[in-house]
Design a protein around this motif. Structure first.
Motif, PDB file in Angstrom:
ATOM      1  N   SER A  56      49.778  -6.328  -3.321  1.00 41.75           N
ATOM      2  CA  SER A  56      50.363  -5.116  -2.755  1.00 41.75           C
ATOM      3  C   SER A  56      50.711  -5.378  -1.293  1.00 41.75           C
ATOM      4  N   ARG A  58      50.815  -2.849   0.980  1.00 43.98           N
ATOM      5  CA  ARG A  58      49.978  -1.940   1.771  1.00 43.98           C
ATOM      6  C   ARG A  58      49.211  -1.028   0.827  1.00 43.98           C
ATOM      7  N   ILE A  59      48.011  -0.665   1.224  1.00 48.11           N
ATOM      8  CA  ILE A  59      47.179   0.241   0.435  1.00 48.11           C
ATOM      9  C   ILE A  59      46.877   1.463   1.287  1.00 48.11           C
ATOM     10  N   SER A  60      47.312   2.600   0.838  1.00 50.50           N
ATOM     11  CA  SER A  60      47.087   3.835   1.590  1.00 50.50           C
ATOM     12  C   SER A  60      45.751   4.465   1.188  1.00 50.50           C
ATOM     13  N   ILE A  61      45.143   5.161   2.130  1.00 46.37           N
ATOM     14  CA  ILE A  61      43.870   5.833   1.888  1.00 46.37           C
ATOM     15  C   ILE A  61      44.124   7.342   1.915  1.00 46.37           C
ATOM     16  N   PRO A  62      43.917   8.041   0.818  1.00 43.12           N
ATOM     17  CA  PRO A  62      44.163   9.491   0.783  1.00 43.12           C
ATOM     18  C   PRO A  62      43.306  10.237   1.803  1.00 43.12           C
ATOM     19  N   ASP A  63      43.843  11.354   2.299  1.00 47.05           N
ATOM     20  CA  ASP A  63      43.119  12.154   3.294  1.00 47.05           C
ATOM     21  C   ASP A  63      41.783  12.666   2.755  1.00 47.05           C
ATOM     22  N   TYR A  73      35.888   3.420   1.657  1.00 46.81           N
ATOM     23  CA  TYR A  73      36.337   4.778   1.384  1.00 46.81           C
ATOM     24  C   TYR A  73      36.313   4.989  -0.128  1.00 46.81           C
ATOM     25  N   THR A  75      37.648   7.346  -3.285  1.00 51.71           N
ATOM     26  CA  THR A  75      38.537   8.377  -3.801  1.00 51.71           C
ATOM     27  C   THR A  75      37.958   8.883  -5.124  1.00 51.71           C
ATOM     28  N   LYS A  82      38.295  -1.784   3.719  1.00 49.61           N
ATOM     29  CA  LYS A  82      39.098  -2.336   4.811  1.00 49.61           C
ATOM     30  C   LYS A  82      38.287  -3.439   5.473  1.00 49.61           C
ATOM     31  N   GLN A  91      42.978  -5.183   3.021  1.00 48.48           N
ATOM     32  CA  GLN A  91      42.665  -3.941   2.329  1.00 48.48           C
ATOM     33  C   GLN A  91      42.561  -4.244   0.846  1.00 48.48           C
ATOM     34  N   ARG A  93      41.777  -2.258  -2.923  1.00 48.75           N
ATOM     35  CA  ARG A  93      41.490  -1.058  -3.709  1.00 48.75           C
ATOM     36  C   ARG A  93      40.863  -1.503  -5.027  1.00 48.75           C
TER      37      ARG A  93
END
Length: 354
Positions: A56, A58-63, A73, A75, A82, A91, A93
């Protein structure tokens, strides 16, 4: 093309090696090089865990993600880790942990990612999963001798890696220079890249003779390491990842019964103590294990947030039970090594094994 390989019969990895972003590609290549050599003709256990590695950018982290400790983190269905190590950023997931059958690792990284070898990033997870399979990952150097195995353990800087290089240059076989798997009294290989500081060792004739001739990429990395060390006045030192499969293709030992444990510790004079008390050796190994305990416990806390059933609530106690049993079954020695590495260390160890 997908590469399939197993870590002994505990894990089965699946890696798509065609579509990785350039920053992460070197790390992934290092990863399958470390493990594919242990995959030949090994039948998987029915309860083996499938682990798929996915690239990937980039890996986004939900709010709404739960922040465990600014690195982990959680989810609703995954854990995001990280990793920051000097210049490297990673990063990961991790999903599929609820049932511990098929796990997916989505990996992203920056331009310096290849300086961080992959196992370092999720070693806590693999340590935890290994214990579920009655297998422990110990910090140490494993050497093959006379159809058996010898484990040299001790804190970083006691000479394990240099002893491994001397052993390999002499034609010996090994199980890994930094970490090895142990299961039911048998040593199993763990061949991650050997971390070398070429810019430190090359000017020392006693040490330089043990160094493998670097390939073009290793030469480039070593020059960059030396430059960074010079610019930072030695405050930042980057090691070069040397892949054992490139330099010692015949050096990988098959699983063998563990016959001796030698604990290495610092002292003024080189020496070897026979028959130390088993509790003393066990304490040394457990103390080293405590350095990893925090990392593993972080994973256990994260898994609890995911709602994963935890068949092994206390990883450290389970690991200590294996260590206690191990030291009661093998020969034990305590090696005192001076701060300055000497080739005589290997001579002393080799003499004790014959």
């Amino acid at each position: 093309m997908k590469r399939l390989f197993s870590v002994h019969d505990i894990f089965r990895f699946s890696i798509d090696d065609e579509h990785w972003p350039a920053p992460v590609e070197k790390n992934i290549i290092a990863f399958w090089k470390a493990y594919e050599i242990s995959a030949n003709d090994i039948p998987l256990r029915p309860d083996a865990i499938d682990i798929e590695l996915i690239p990937s950018k980039r890996i986004s982290i939900p709010d709404e993600a739960i922040n465990i400790d600014n690195q982990l983190y959680v989810t609703h269905d995954a854990i995001v880790q990280k990793c920051r190590y000097k210049f490297a950023r990673f990063q990961i997931r991790i999903s599929g942990l609820q049932e511990l059958k098929k796990i997916r690792l989505t990996i992203a990284g920056n331009y310096a990612s290849h300086w961080v070898w992959p196992f370092h990033i999720f070693s806590g997870l693999l340590r935890w999963l290994s214990i579920l399979k009655e297998t422990i990952l110990l910090h140490g150097l494993g050497l093959s001798l006379n159809n058996g195995a010898v484990l040299l353990t001790g804190s970083s800087g006691t000479g394990k890696t240099l002893s491994a290089l001397a052993w390999l240059n002499a034609g010996g076989k090994y199980f890994g220079d930094d970490k090895v798997f142990v299961r039911k009294g048998e040593l199993l290989g763990h061949w991650n890249p050997i971390n070398l500081w070429y810019h430190r060792y090359q000017d020392n004739p006693d040490l330089a003779k043990f160094l493998p001739k670097p390939n073009p990429q290793e030469t480039k990395d070593a020059k960059f390491s030396k430059l960074i060390s010079t610019l930072t006045l030695g405050k930042i030192n980057l090691s070069t990842n040397v892949h054992p499969a490139d330099h010692y293709p015949e050096a990988f030992a098959s699983p063998a019964p563990l016959k001796k444990i030698i604990v290495m510790r610092r002292g003024e004079k080189l020496g070897l103590t026979d028959n130390p008390h088993p509790e003393q050796i066990a304490r040394q190994i457990k103390a080293d294990l405590l350095l990893e305990a925090v990392n593993v416990m972080r994973w256990q806390e994260s898994l609890a947030h995911l709602g994963t059933s935890n068949p092994l609530a206390n990883w450290y106690d389970a690991s200590c039970a294996i260590i206690d049993q191990l030291v009661s079954q093998v020969d034990l020695q305590l090696a005192t090594v001076p701060e300055k590495y000497s080739p005589k260390i290997l001579d002393m160890i080799q003499g004790s094994m014959e």
